[in-house]
Design an enzyme around this catalytic site. Structure first.
Site, PDB file in Angstrom:
ATOM      1  CG  ASP A  34      25.025  -9.589  43.134  1.00 41.20           C
ATOM      2  OD1 ASP A  34      26.204  -9.437  43.511  1.00 41.20           O
ATOM      3  OD2 ASP A  34      24.278  -8.659  42.763  1.00 41.20           O
ATOM      4  CG  ASP A  38      21.900 -13.975  46.584  1.00 40.25           C
ATOM      5  OD1 ASP A  38      22.483 -13.328  47.466  1.00 40.25           O
ATOM      6  OD2 ASP A  38      21.224 -13.447  45.683  1.00 40.25           O
ATOM      7  CG  LEU A  84      31.823  16.769  67.840  1.00 41.73           C
ATOM      8  CD1 LEU A  84      31.923  16.587  66.333  1.00 41.73           C
ATOM      9  CD2 LEU A  84      33.209  16.708  68.470  1.00 41.73           C
ATOM     10  CD  GLU A 113      37.380  12.595  61.149  1.00 40.86           C
ATOM     11  OE1 GLU A 113      36.234  12.228  61.494  1.00 40.86           O
ATOM     12  OE2 GLU A 113      38.389  12.391  61.830  1.00 40.86           O
ATOM     13  CE  LYS A 115      28.152  17.686  63.415  1.00 41.12           C
ATOM     14  NZ  LYS A 115      26.854  17.045  63.328  1.00 41.12           N
ATOM     15  CG  ASP A 117      22.345  15.247  59.092  1.00 39.19           C
ATOM     16  OD1 ASP A 117      22.261  15.063  60.327  1.00 39.19           O
ATOM     17  OD2 ASP A 117      21.574  15.990  58.460  1.00 39.19           O
ATOM     18  CE1 TYR A 224      31.808   9.643  65.215  1.00 33.65           C
ATOM     19  CE2 TYR A 224      30.735   9.666  63.068  1.00 33.65           C
ATOM     20  CZ  TYR A 224      30.654   9.690  64.449  1.00 33.65           C
ATOM     21  OH  TYR A 224      29.440   9.765  65.051  1.00 33.65           O
ATOM     22  CE  LYS A 313      24.940  21.610  62.532  1.00 32.49           C
ATOM     23  NZ  LYS A 313      24.290  20.877  63.488  1.00 32.49           N
ATOM     24  CB  CYS A 407     -12.415  13.943  54.912  1.00 34.84           C
ATOM     25  SG  CYS A 407     -11.803  13.609  53.258  1.00 34.84           S
ATOM     26  CB  CYS A 410     -15.939  12.766  51.664  1.00 31.99           C
ATOM     27  SG  CYS A 410     -15.114  11.983  53.060  1.00 31.99           S
ATOM     28  CB  CYS A 425     -10.817  10.518  55.445  1.00 33.22           C
ATOM     29  SG  CYS A 425     -12.457  10.209  54.756  1.00 33.22           S
ATOM     30  CB  CYS A 431     -13.408   9.462  50.870  1.00 34.42           C
ATOM     31  SG  CYS A 431     -12.267  10.835  50.726  1.00 34.42           S
TER      32      CYS A 431
HETATM   33  S1  IVH Z   1      33.549  12.766  66.415  1.00 28.70           S
HETATM   34  C1  IVH Z   1      34.084  12.953  70.970  1.00 28.70           C
HETATM   35  N1  IVH Z   1      33.353  12.780  63.816  1.00 28.70           N
HETATM   36  O1  IVH Z   1      28.214  14.634  65.130  1.00 28.70           O
HETATM   37  C2  IVH Z   1      33.831  13.191  69.551  1.00 28.70           C
HETATM   38  N2  IVH Z   1      31.353  13.000  65.070  1.00 28.70           N
HETATM   39  O2  IVH Z   1      27.485  16.969  66.750  1.00 28.70           O
HETATM   40  C3  IVH Z   1      32.958  12.194  68.932  1.00 28.70           C
HETATM   41  N3  IVH Z   1      29.328  13.140  63.708  1.00 28.70           N
HETATM   42  O3  IVH Z   1      27.594  12.955  68.137  1.00 28.70           O
HETATM   43  C4  IVH Z   1      32.356  12.585  67.669  1.00 28.70           C
HETATM   44  N4  IVH Z   1      30.305  12.970  61.749  1.00 28.70           N
HETATM   45  O4  IVH Z   1      27.072  11.731  65.921  1.00 28.70           O
HETATM   46  C5  IVH Z   1      32.687  12.861  64.973  1.00 28.70           C
HETATM   47  N5  IVH Z   1      33.335  12.732  61.494  1.00 28.70           N
HETATM   48  C6  IVH Z   1      32.687  12.816  62.643  1.00 28.70           C
HETATM   49  C7  IVH Z   1      31.276  12.930  62.691  1.00 28.70           C
HETATM   50  C8  IVH Z   1      30.644  13.036  63.935  1.00 28.70           C
HETATM   51  C9  IVH Z   1      29.144  13.076  62.371  1.00 28.70           C
HETATM   52  C10 IVH Z   1      28.221  13.315  64.662  1.00 28.70           C
HETATM   53  C11 IVH Z   1      28.287  12.440  65.882  1.00 28.70           C
HETATM   54  C12 IVH Z   1      28.321  13.386  67.040  1.00 28.70           C
HETATM   55  C13 IVH Z   1      27.731  14.632  66.445  1.00 28.70           C
HETATM   56  C14 IVH Z   1      28.189  15.859  67.188  1.00 28.70           C
END
Ligand code: IVH
Length: 712
Positions: A34, A38, A84, A113, A115, A117, A224, A313, A407, A410, A425, A431
């Site tokens: 590192d 740097d 989606l 894949e 998903k 978040d 993705y 989901k 508050c 106080c 506050c 306080c």
């Molecule tokens: S594919 C046209 N792949 O989920 C398809 N989306 O609910 C494009 N997301 O807007 C999306 N992981 O922000 C795809 N492995 C994954 C994902 C993914 C998260 C999100 C993405 C999308 C939202 C849809």
């Protein structure tokens, strides 16, 4: 260095550092320490400053940030950003497959894949250079957040390989749990309201104006989906396109599986439903995509989403319970945080009794009423959260939860800044919650580390009128402390108070410990003292940065807002907080009292470097050309405690010789018997103190072999 040399060095360093970035962040196989990284980055930054005309848009210095976006430009997406369709059960997935089979006769493969978040991002590349990063926005146009996205190490600024002149990568920007927890802890320490989840905090971070602040939050990017004209003529499946992206340097998840049957798909789903809790970032489901591009084309799109993909989901582990009441907690800066008291309920191995409600807006968004039945979830966060209200069970005539106007500690009428979500506050001097909060912060481990006055003792001292501010701590006498007692609630396994109580009494030994700890705190370094003062917005890192720029407290007190805000990572808001703090006579009085009792208000030499001082007492003459800039080498000498001298004398300990060292110097060193060492020997001298560097260097040969095969 002439213009041409500078141009070449800037280009070479940019490429080299980008390669190291890739080795470190994508391959997780660094090949230099590192520190060396740097140093090279510093050299590049210095050259770019001297020769701004050669600064490349893909320079790795952009990852540290520094640019400011006053207003994010709205840009139209070249290809719309669709969402989606969602599914929640095996039956939903079976329906999805049945629908597909109506159009496709052949066997269908699904690319499964994670998903992620976070928030989706479109990364646009022209001639192999990241030119634009745009948020999803409404799907047809989004915000240009390029400067901020460039700070994310897993976003390639300059991919490598057989990419076409124009292409786009779609992916997700996530805030890993570690960064999220750190950010929220910092919010709590600085008396700010917390972020509800990593998605919100990632979104908030991407919209920060200062990219250097974004850099510090450690976002990550996973990609993705590849988009380009004629994608299908290059690759026949989605998976192939992702593997190409991986070769080009994009961060593609390892957790992808090609499945052919519902059972295979559900094996994958069930596995990740459990295993996702061990991932370093949040996921909220699985995405299934028809793998073949030809089949995708045959299936087409609805107005909102592709017919060839679906999101499954995960069900969050959630329970339903009753909202009993809402408490309002007062932070040390006066920020009011609403906290829900719930009917105790078991969730993910613990009994949940309380959940944070963040701020007034959060309560409004939930539309929370008194006595509501609410759903409580535990994501990866430590604190459980209320995600929604069961409106079917709302009690007739129940009223929306009223946010307190005064508050709770106080009674002062609360105020609010337009730009912030939190109420606070304003009675900061009197306080009790704020006064005690400031003393607790002062004594905390990362500040003055006065461990022995934790556990209710501050309250005890405050209630007995012995302390009203942090400076009063240093007036405490043995006789004041001895024999003090307080009844405290016994805490349960989650640290929540129970009905039971116990008496805490300060005995002779306890009193001695407190006085000893206070005495010891007088040697806590300046940067931690500055942090301990509890200036709004001045966290640990900011305090350290300020101390690096000013030698003592007077220099900080006398600095103007403009001067302070010029420090990278400080900015206007923090600079104003600092000024406001020291403009307040009461605060100055406390600072002066602390100064009188002997706290550190000056930077000491040691703070200038966090390196082990292995060269302490040694003097060096540096001569000739090296693989790194000479100034960089000189800085290394100082960082490790050595001294640079300009001419060789009998007192010189070493001459570090590079190429073309002057013959006169060589002669002189030899005649005085001063050892001449080369760059590699010098590096060994400093690396002896750092075993991990030696290890990294040992790995270098294996890693570079792997690298080669990846770049072919
Ligand atoms: S594919 C046209 N792949 O989920 C398809 N989306 O609910 C494009 N997301 O807007 C999306 N992981 O922000 C795809 N492995 C994954 C994902 C993914 C998260 C999100 C993405 C999308 C939202 C849809």
């Amino acid at each position: 260095m002439n213009q041409e040399e500078a141009r070449q060095r800037i280009a070479a360093l940019s490429d080299e550092l980008e390669q190291h970035n890739y080795n470190y962040y994508i391959l997780a196989r660094p090949t230099i320490s590192d520190y060396e990284f740097d140093m090279k980055l510093e050299e590049l930054a210095r050259l770019e400053k001297a020769f701004p005309e050669f600064l490349l848009p893909t320079s790795p210095t952009q990852r540290v940030g520094g640019g400011v976006t006053k207003e994010f430009k709205t840009v139209k997406h070249r290809y719309p950003m669709l969402s989606l369709a969602n599914s929640y059960s095996k039956a939903d997935i079976e329906d999805f497959i049945t629908r597909i089979k109506k159009t496709i006769d052949d066997e269908v493969e699904f690319c499964c894949e994670l998903k992620f978040d976070g928030l989706s991002i479109s990364l646009q590349y022209e001639d192999g250079v990241l030119v634009r990063a745009v948020t999803r926005g409404d799907g047809t146009q989004g915000d240009d957040v390029t400067l901020n996205v460039k700070t994310i190490h897993t976003v390639p600024l300059k991919p490598h390989g057989d990419y076409p002149p124009f292409f786009e990568m779609r992916g997700e920007i996530v805030m890993p749990w570690k960064s999220f927890d750190k950010l929220n802890e910092e919010c709590i320490r600085n008396g700010k309201s917390t972020f509800a989840n990593p998605r919100n905090s990632a979104a908030g971070t991407l919209k920060l104006q200062k990219s250097s602040e974004v850099a510090k939050r450690h976002l990550e990017n996973y990609d993705y989906y590849m988009m380009m004209d004629d994608l299908e003529s290059r690759y026949s499946t989605h998976y192939e396109s992702l593997m190409a992206a991986k070769r080009w340097g994009f961060n593609i998840s390892e957790h992808i599986r090609i499945c052919k049957t519902v059972d295979e798909i559900f094996d994958f789903i069930n596995y990740w439903d459990v295993e996702r809790h061990n991932l370093p970032f949040a996921t909220d489901g699985i995405v299934l995509k028809v793998n073949s591009f030809a089949q995708q084309e045959a299936l087409g799109f609805t107005a909102k989403s592709p017919k060839w993909a679906i999101a499954y989901k995960f069900k969050a582990e959630a329970v339903e319970t009753e909202l009993q009441s809402v408490d309002f907690q007062v932070g040390r800066h006066g920020t009011i945080t609403p906290v829900a008291n719930l009917s105790p309920v078991a969730l993910a191995g613990t009994i949940v009794k309380r959940a944070t409600l963040h701020n007034a807006d959060f309560i409004k968004e939930l539309d929370l009423h008194d006595g509501d039945m609410v759903y409580v979830e535990k994501g990866g966060e430590i604190i459980p959260k209320i995600t929604s209200v069961n409106f079917d069970k709302r009690k007739e005539g129940s009223q929306p939860v009223a946010f307190t106007k005064v508050c709770p500690e106080c009674g002062t009428t609360l105020v609010k800044n337009e730009a912030e979500a939190a109420w606070y506050c304003p009675n900061s001097m009197e306080c009790p919650a704020q006064v005690k909060g400031r003393i607790e912060h002062f004594a905390s481990r990362k500040a003055m580390d006065i461990e022995s006055i934790g556990e209710g003792k501050i309250e005890m001292l405050y209630d007995n009128g012995l302390i009203k501010n942090i400076a009063d701590l240093y007036n405490l006498k043995f006789n004041d402390l001895c024999g003090l007692a307080k009844e405290l609630p016994v805490l349960d396994e989650n640290g929540e108070p129970t009905e039971k109580t116990r008496i805490v009494r300060i005995q002779e030994k306890g009193a001695r410990n407190i006085l000893d700890a206070l005495e010891k705190s007088k040697s806590v370094p300046f940067e931690r003292v500055l942090f301990a003062l509890g200036i709004r917005n001045v966290g640990e890192v900011v305090a350290k940065t300020i101390v690096e720029h000013y030698p003592n407290i007077d220099a900080i007190i006398n600095a103007s807002v403009e001067e302070l805000s010029e420090i990278d990572t400080v900015g206007l808001v923090i600079a104003e907080s600092v000024k406001t703090f020291f403009d307040e006579p009461h605060n100055m009085e406390i600072v002066n009292r602390l100064r009188e009792v002997g706290l550190q208000f000056e930077q000491t030499k040691k703070e200038a470097s966090d390196k082990e001082q292995v060269l302490e007492g040694l003097s060096f003459v540096v001569s000739g050309k090296f693989s790194i800039e000479r100034d960089v080498l000189k800085k290394m000498i100082e960082d490790y405690g050595g001294k640079n001298v300009s001419s060789i004398s009998s007192k010189t300990n070493y001459v570090v010789a590079g190429d073309n060292m002057g013959p006169e110097k060589k002669k002189k060193a030899e005649s005085l018997g001063v050892p001449i060492i080369d760059e590699a020997t010098f590096m060994e001298m400093i690396h002896q103190s750092q075993p991990e560097i030696a290890a990294a260097e040992q790995n270098r040969s294996t890693a570079s072999e792997t690298q080669l095969s990846l770049f072919e």
